[in-house]
Design a protein around this motif. Structure first.
Motif, PDB file in Angstrom:
ATOM      1  N   LYS A  14      32.467  49.838  68.930  1.00 11.05           N
ATOM      2  CA  LYS A  14      33.911  49.742  68.688  1.00 11.05           C
ATOM      3  C   LYS A  14      34.654  49.184  69.893  1.00 11.05           C
ATOM      4  N   GLY A  15      34.043  48.215  70.575  1.00 10.32           N
ATOM      5  CA  GLY A  15      34.687  47.547  71.693  1.00 10.32           C
ATOM      6  C   GLY A  15      34.594  48.275  73.020  1.00 10.32           C
ATOM      7  N   LYS A  16      33.884  49.375  73.066  1.00 15.01           N
ATOM      8  CA  LYS A  16      33.742  50.138  74.315  1.00 15.01           C
ATOM      9  C   LYS A  16      32.272  50.209  74.721  1.00 15.01           C
ATOM     10  N   ARG A  17      32.052  50.215  76.027  1.00 11.07           N
ATOM     11  CA  ARG A  17      30.694  50.367  76.537  1.00 11.07           C
ATOM     12  C   ARG A  17      30.179  51.755  76.192  1.00 11.07           C
ATOM     13  N   PHE A  30      28.094  39.970  73.330  1.00  9.93           N
ATOM     14  CA  PHE A  30      27.091  39.353  72.462  1.00  9.93           C
ATOM     15  C   PHE A  30      27.069  39.995  71.085  1.00  9.93           C
ATOM     16  N   VAL A  31      26.552  39.210  70.128  1.00 12.81           N
ATOM     17  CA  VAL A  31      26.292  39.703  68.781  1.00 12.81           C
ATOM     18  C   VAL A  31      24.783  39.748  68.595  1.00 12.81           C
ATOM     19  N   TRP A  32      24.263  40.928  68.293  1.00  7.25           N
ATOM     20  CA  TRP A  32      22.835  41.107  68.001  1.00  7.25           C
ATOM     21  C   TRP A  32      22.684  41.085  66.495  1.00  7.25           C
ATOM     22  N   GLY A  47      41.515  43.562  75.784  1.00 11.50           N
ATOM     23  CA  GLY A  47      40.908  43.693  74.457  1.00 11.50           C
ATOM     24  C   GLY A  47      40.559  42.385  73.786  1.00 11.50           C
ATOM     25  N   ILE A  48      40.650  41.270  74.518  1.00 10.66           N
ATOM     26  CA  ILE A  48      40.479  39.931  73.940  1.00 10.66           C
ATOM     27  C   ILE A  48      39.173  39.287  74.390  1.00 10.66           C
ATOM     28  N   GLY A  67      34.264  44.520  65.817  1.00 12.92           N
ATOM     29  CA  GLY A  67      33.090  45.090  65.181  1.00 12.92           C
ATOM     30  C   GLY A  67      31.831  44.271  65.310  1.00 12.92           C
ATOM     31  N   LYS A  68      31.978  42.966  65.516  1.00 13.17           N
ATOM     32  CA  LYS A  68      30.778  42.137  65.603  1.00 13.17           C
ATOM     33  C   LYS A  68      30.122  42.189  66.977  1.00 13.17           C
ATOM     34  N   TRP A  69      30.882  42.520  68.015  1.00 14.84           N
ATOM     35  CA  TRP A  69      30.350  42.526  69.380  1.00 14.84           C
ATOM     36  C   TRP A  69      29.515  43.789  69.591  1.00 14.84           C
ATOM     37  N   THR A  70      28.230  43.615  69.867  1.00 11.49           N
ATOM     38  CA  THR A  70      27.305  44.749  69.949  1.00 11.49           C
ATOM     39  C   THR A  70      26.783  45.021  71.353  1.00 11.49           C
ATOM     40  N   HIS A  71      26.836  44.032  72.241  1.00 15.65           N
ATOM     41  CA  HIS A  71      26.278  44.189  73.582  1.00 15.65           C
ATOM     42  C   HIS A  71      27.192  43.515  74.609  1.00 15.65           C
TER      43      HIS A  71
END
Length: 167
Positions: A14-17, A30-32, A47-48, A67-71
């Motif tokens: 959700k955008g947080k490490r 990245f997107v996995w 947030g951008i 939501g697409k950013w996973t790493h």
């Protein structure tokens, strides 16, 4: 890039490490897709994420919470220690220039993002709140924000209004 050029790295939720660290401007995201890292963006702060979409869509921005950013990965050779006002101002200008101009009748994620910022700043959006629909109350809130920040009061959220919102 993730495996070869990132010195510090991990997962996003959700955008947080997930390690509870701070996602710093200049960090690659990245997107996995289950077997490889299929897409990369650059976290600009606030947030951008800046990303190259396609030859038709060009370079655009999305929210790190989309939501697409996973790493995430901090790239070798980038100084992540500095956090100065000049860099924040440059990021705000870059983010503002890449935003769509929106006005009454506009709908979607960009409208919801602007509404969320206005709400956090204390501007009244009426009973609909953050709904992604630029209606009468959102226009009224934009005009109030513009007046409070010495901008042209037209109810249109263009580059100058975006820049102030992002500061």
């Amino acid at each position: 890039m993730y495996r070869k050029f990132c010195v510090n790295k991990g997962e996003l939720s959700k955008g947080k490490r997930t390690d509870r660290g701070t996602l710093k401007p200049g960090t690659a995201v990245f997107v996995w897709n289950g077997s490889s890292y299929s897409h990369v963006g650059l976290y600009a702060g606030g947030g951008i994420v800046i990303e190259a979409m396609s030859t038709l869509k060009g370079v655009t921005t999305t929210k790190v919470t989309a939501g697409k950013w996973t790493h995430w990965g901090e790239v070798t050779g980038v100084d992540y220690a500095g956090d100065n006002a000049e860099l924040r101002m440059q990021n705000a200008e870059l983010n503002a220039e890449n935003r769509l101009t929106i006005r009454r009748g506009s709908k979607g994620e960009t409208v919801a993002e602007m509404q969320g910022i206005l709400e956090r700043l204390g501007y009244d959006l009426g009973s609909c709140g953050v709904d992604g629909d630029f209606g009468r109350m959102t226009e009224k809130a934009v005009k109030a924000f513009q007046k409070d920040h010495g901008l042209t009061v037209d109810g249109i959220c263009g580059p100058k209004t975006w820049k102030e919102l992002m500061n």
